[in-house]
Each structure stands twice: as structure tokens, then as C-alpha cells.
Design an enzyme around this catalytic site. Structure first.
Site, mmCIF file in Angstrom:
data_model
loop_
_atom_site.group_PDB
_atom_site.id
_atom_site.type_symbol
_atom_site.label_atom_id
_atom_site.label_comp_id
_atom_site.label_asym_id
_atom_site.label_seq_id
_atom_site.Cartn_x
_atom_site.Cartn_y
_atom_site.Cartn_z
ATOM 1 N N SER A 1 -0.726 1.307 1.909
ATOM 2 C CA SER A 1 0.639 1.609 2.328
ATOM 3 C C SER A 1 1.415 2.192 1.160
ATOM 4 O O SER A 1 1.142 1.872 -0.007
ATOM 5 C CB SER A 1 1.328 0.328 2.808
ATOM 6 O OG SER A 1 2.725 0.503 2.928
ATOM 7 N N TYR B 1 2.892 -8.434 1.690
ATOM 8 C CA TYR B 1 2.203 -7.282 2.273
ATOM 9 C C TYR B 1 2.045 -6.141 1.271
ATOM 10 O O TYR B 1 0.939 -5.653 1.023
ATOM 11 C CB TYR B 1 2.967 -6.797 3.501
ATOM 12 C CG TYR B 1 2.390 -5.542 4.121
ATOM 13 C CD1 TYR B 1 1.254 -5.602 4.920
ATOM 14 C CD2 TYR B 1 2.988 -4.300 3.907
ATOM 15 C CE1 TYR B 1 0.717 -4.452 5.488
ATOM 16 C CE2 TYR B 1 2.465 -3.145 4.468
ATOM 17 C CZ TYR B 1 1.336 -3.226 5.257
ATOM 18 O OH TYR B 1 0.804 -2.088 5.807
#
Length: 226
Positions: free
Chosen positions: A129, A145
Site C-alpha cells: 500500500s 496496517y
């Protein structure tokens, strides 16, 4: 025809990616805890079974399938991910660990199980990401995350160096905003510029040919913030 393993195929990019790969004539092993969405496609090129990449018995089932059915894996796409969106002080140690178990330890274990069956020209693609990229815009609530996604970027660089003489190749794609269920969980109400199908098409093309040009590289795949 390539033999392609994809994790996280119950929804979003993973589900679309499995369909795209299969429609292109490749054999796909689609792995997710909920195998119904992909199994219901009824595609002759897709094999699917319930799979938890943190479960040892499921990993042994994967070993057996590769050894007895395929024998060779050409491409591994580590797409499965877990997201917790909470202020840092509200994330429990158990939640933090679970994110890392899926996003980091699970990725490492998938690679460990698969690379003995990969040829030198094989390709391991890990989906990260933009939140895991140093210097990118960061958002509160994503401490577990985004930091886990940073870890697999470094893991990819290290594995590419370790296997540079024997293969396979390792690359990581840091995705920006894509209209998926996970994005809605992280940024409720945000509308992304790309659909899951559009991003899946890009990942498919990169998985097939990106290793001819890149090894051990992070590619930022984003036209927006986040």
C-alpha cells in the site's frame, strides 16, 4: 499457460484478478478463507478451497496441491490483507499482532512454501500500500496496517537479493486508492478513481511480464492521495 496462485480472492481486487487470469487461459489456485465467491464463478481454470494462510493444516493442504496437482508454480500474487482502522492507543496487542500475522508472517510463509516449486523465471508479486511507503502521506488509525505494508516492501527487497542468482524474481506493488470494500473500511465515503477490475488488470499484466524489467523493486501504483 501459467500456474498462478492468488491469495485474498473472496472480494475486491483478488476476486477480479482470479477471473482475469483464468479468462486469459491460465490455471489459477484462488485462496481465501471464504472460497464461495470465487468457487461460484464455476470457471474451469480456477481451483479454490477455503484457506487461512495463518493455519498450518491449510498450508500443508497447499503443499499437497502443488506437489500432486501442478508440480510447478509460475506466479505467486500475495494479495490477502487485513486492516484495522483505530487510533493507535485503541488497537489491542492482539489486533496489532493479527494484522502482522496476515500481512507479513502470512506473506513470508506463502513464499516459503511456494518458491521450491518455482522456476528461475518465476515471479512473486506482493501487494502493498502507498501507506507503507516511506515519505508518502500517512493517515491516522492505520498504524498496524500501514507499518505491516512497509515491512513487506523491505522483505521483497531482501528476498530479491537472496535469490538473485537462482530466481524467482520478487517485486512489490504499493497501491493507492482503489474502490474496494477494504478502502471503504479505511476511508468511509471516499470514492476512488480506479475500480477493482482496473487495478486487477494492471496487476495481471505486471505479474506476467514485470519480472523481465524489475527485481526487488517497489512500484508505486497510485494517481491520487490516498
Amino acid at each position: 499457460m501459467k500456474n498462478i496462485i492468488i491469495t485474498g480472492t473472496s472480494r475486491g481486487i483478488g476476486l477480479e484478478l482470479a477471473k482475469i487470469c483464468a479468462d486469459a487461459g491460465h490455471r489459477v489456485l484462488a485462496l481465501s478463507r471464504n472460497d464461495k465467491p470465487v468457487s461460484e464463478q464455476g470457471h474451469p481454470n480456477i481451483t479454490a478451497f477455503p484457506f487461512d494462510l495463518c493455519n498450518e493444516s491449510d498450508l500443508k493442504k497447499l503443499d499437497t496441491f502443488i506437489s500432486e496437482t501442478w508440480g510447478r508454480v509460475d506466479i505467486l500474487i500475495n494479495n490477502a490483507g487485513k486492516l484495522v482502522n483505530k487510533p493507535f492507543m485503541e488497537i489491542s496487542p492482539q489486533e496489532f499482532e493479527e494484522v502482522y500475522r496476515v500481512n507479513v508472517f502470512g506473506v513470508a510463509e506463502m513464499i516459503r512454501r511456494v518458491i521450491p516449486h518455482m522456476p528461475k523465471e518465476g515471479h512473486v508479486v506482493t501487494i502493498s500500500s502507498m501507506g507503507g511507503v516511506q515519505g508518502s502521506v500517512k493517515f491516522p488509525g492505520l498504524a498496524a496496517y500501514s507499518s505491516s505494508k512497509g515491512a513487506v516492501i523491505t522483505l521483497t527487497e531482501l528476498l530479491a537479493e537472496e535469490y538473485k542468482e537462482t530466481g524467482p524474481s520478487f517485486n512489490v506493488l504499493a497501491l493507492g486508492a482503489v474502490q474496494t470494500e477494504m478502502l471503504e473500511e479505511a476511508f468511509p465515503g471516499y470514492k476512488a478513481p480506479l475500480s477493482a477490475t482496473e487495478m486487477a488488470s494492471y496487476i495481471f499484466d505486471f505479474a506476467l511480464s514485470g519480472n523481465h524489467y524489475y527485481n526487488g523493486k517497489l512500484l508505486q501504483v497510485s494517481n491520487s492521495t490516498p
